[in-house]
Scaffold this motif. Structure first.
Motif, short mmCIF file in Angstrom:
data_model
loop_
_atom_site.label_atom_id
_atom_site.label_comp_id
_atom_site.label_asym_id
_atom_site.label_seq_id
_atom_site.Cartn_x
_atom_site.Cartn_y
_atom_site.Cartn_z
N LEU A 1 42.71 133.37 -40.50
CA LEU A 1 42.02 134.09 -39.42
C LEU A 1 42.57 135.49 -39.23
N VAL A 2 41.70 136.36 -38.73
CA VAL A 2 42.06 137.72 -38.35
C VAL A 2 42.07 137.79 -36.83
N THR A 3 43.10 138.39 -36.26
CA THR A 3 43.16 138.53 -34.81
C THR A 3 44.03 139.72 -34.43
N HIS A 4 43.74 140.29 -33.24
CA HIS A 4 44.61 141.32 -32.67
C HIS A 4 45.44 140.76 -31.53
N ASP A 5 45.23 139.46 -31.23
CA ASP A 5 45.82 138.81 -30.07
C ASP A 5 47.08 138.03 -30.47
N SER A 6 48.23 138.44 -29.97
CA SER A 6 49.48 137.77 -30.33
C SER A 6 49.53 136.33 -29.83
N LYS A 7 48.86 136.04 -28.73
CA LYS A 7 48.83 134.67 -28.24
C LYS A 7 48.09 133.76 -29.22
N VAL A 8 46.99 134.28 -29.77
CA VAL A 8 46.24 133.54 -30.79
C VAL A 8 47.07 133.39 -32.05
N ALA A 9 47.64 134.48 -32.54
CA ALA A 9 48.40 134.45 -33.79
C ALA A 9 49.63 133.56 -33.69
N SER A 10 50.21 133.45 -32.50
CA SER A 10 51.43 132.64 -32.34
C SER A 10 51.17 131.16 -32.54
N ARG A 11 49.90 130.76 -32.55
CA ARG A 11 49.56 129.36 -32.82
C ARG A 11 49.51 129.07 -34.32
N CYS A 12 49.61 130.12 -35.13
CA CYS A 12 49.56 129.97 -36.59
C CYS A 12 50.96 129.79 -37.15
N GLY A 13 51.04 129.18 -38.32
CA GLY A 13 52.33 128.98 -38.94
C GLY A 13 52.88 130.20 -39.64
N ARG A 14 51.99 131.12 -40.01
CA ARG A 14 52.40 132.30 -40.79
C ARG A 14 51.53 133.47 -40.39
N ILE A 15 52.15 134.65 -40.27
CA ILE A 15 51.43 135.87 -39.91
C ILE A 15 51.68 136.92 -40.97
N LEU A 16 50.59 137.52 -41.47
CA LEU A 16 50.67 138.65 -42.40
C LEU A 16 50.35 139.92 -41.62
N TYR A 17 51.13 140.98 -41.84
CA TYR A 17 50.90 142.25 -41.15
C TYR A 17 50.31 143.26 -42.13
N LEU A 18 49.11 143.73 -41.83
CA LEU A 18 48.40 144.66 -42.69
C LEU A 18 48.41 146.05 -42.06
N SER A 19 48.82 147.03 -42.83
CA SER A 19 48.83 148.41 -42.34
C SER A 19 48.52 149.34 -43.51
N ASP A 20 47.62 150.29 -43.29
CA ASP A 20 47.22 151.23 -44.33
C ASP A 20 46.77 150.51 -45.59
N GLY A 21 46.09 149.38 -45.41
CA GLY A 21 45.53 148.67 -46.54
C GLY A 21 46.51 147.86 -47.35
N ARG A 22 47.73 147.67 -46.82
CA ARG A 22 48.75 146.91 -47.55
C ARG A 22 49.39 145.86 -46.65
N ILE A 23 49.84 144.76 -47.26
CA ILE A 23 50.64 143.78 -46.53
C ILE A 23 52.05 144.33 -46.42
N CYS A 24 52.46 144.67 -45.19
CA CYS A 24 53.76 145.31 -44.99
C CYS A 24 54.85 144.33 -44.55
N GLY A 25 54.46 143.12 -44.22
CA GLY A 25 55.46 142.14 -43.81
C GLY A 25 54.79 140.83 -43.49
N GLU A 26 55.59 139.77 -43.40
CA GLU A 26 55.08 138.48 -42.99
C GLU A 26 56.14 137.73 -42.20
N LEU A 27 55.65 136.90 -41.30
CA LEU A 27 56.53 136.13 -40.42
C LEU A 27 56.16 134.67 -40.52
N GLU A 28 57.15 133.82 -40.74
CA GLU A 28 56.95 132.37 -40.78
C GLU A 28 57.36 131.79 -39.43
#
Length: 255
Positions: free
Chosen positions: A203-230
């Motif tokens: 899923l795509v979201t701008h809401d940290s409350k929504v994303a915090s329910r996920c097991g993994r978060i990918l951070y996209l900036s300037d068209g690239r994956i700049c980091g991920e959080l497990e």
């Protein structure tokens, strides 16, 4: 866990620049990033809705970027589910018929002999739809029009629609973006429950409350994956700690 979706060096003009990641079977993954970072573009290309200018996407053994438009459409119809912020329900159909429409189309589209044997009757499909509505707490709304239910109920109906073909992966683009806080929380509960039952979700979201329910978060900036959080699987009672941890990480990423 087994690899379900693989995105490799995905390019799209100036929007996506060599994006690569893997989604494992049964995972629930969020893509976050600032406005204009290419989140929705990434989702649509990962789902085969658009053809990239470079790179490849696999759904298990199928390289979907190499398929014709018709073949990609069939993959989406039979193997994927979609939930969007704009719910795209038809006003001339009731809730139940809106849920049934895509799966009836998929049923008619089964071409090979093996696929034809897998066809289901309208009665069987209706039973499946009603059971999904019961699971998502909207039983009893079958005959209502889309203007006679709340936004949260309508989005739950969209989730039911997306699950009718038992998809291998569910794609969701800002699925709570048009909902109030309470309705958004309810919809996320249902998505988490589907994931716990084995549905893979990206899923795509701008809401940290929504994303915090996920097991993994990918951070996209300037068209690239700049980091991920497990974050791992959600644990009851730890919602605040997960959201705080995510927000600290987002600040480090320049959110």
């Amino acid at each position: 866990m087994n690899q379900l979706l693989k995105v490799e060096n995905l390019e799209k003009g100036q929007i996506l620049n060599g994006v690569s990641f893997v989604v494992e079977q049964g995972a629930m993954t969020a893509v976050m990033g600032p406005s204009g970072s290419g989140k929705s573009t990434l989702l649509y290309h990962a789902a085969g809705m658009d053809r990239p200018s470079g790179g490849k996407v696999w759904l298990k053994e199928t390289e979907i970027t190499n398929l014709s438009e018709d073949e990609r459409s069939r993959v989406r119809l039979h193997r994927m589910g979609f939930v969007f912020q704009q719910m795209n329900m038809l006003s001339n159909l009731n809730i139940l018929d809106n849920i049934l429409l895509p799966v009836i189309q998929a049923n008619k589209d089964r071409r090979s002999l093996w696929e034809q044997k897998a066809r289901r009757s309208k009665a069987e499909l209706t039973r499946t739809a009603r059971e999904l509505m019961r699971k998502l707490s909207i039983a009893g709304l079958e005959e209502r029009s889309i203007t006679q239910v709340s936004g949260g109920q309508l989005q739950r109906a969209c989730i039911c629609r997306s699950m009718m073909n038992a998809p291998e992966i569910l794609f969701a683009d800002e699925p709570t973006g048009a909902l109030n806080k309470s309705a958004a929380a309810g919809v996320m509960e249902e998505l988490v429950r589907l994931n716990e039952d084995g549905t893979t979700i990206l899923l795509v979201t701008h809401d940290s409350k929504v994303a915090s329910r996920c097991g993994r978060i990918l951070y996209l900036s300037d068209g690239r994956i700049c980091g991920e959080l497990e974050l791992g699987k959600p644990v009851s009672g730890e919602e605040k700690q997960r959201e705080d941890r995510l927000n600290r990480w987002l600040m480090e990423m320049g959110w």
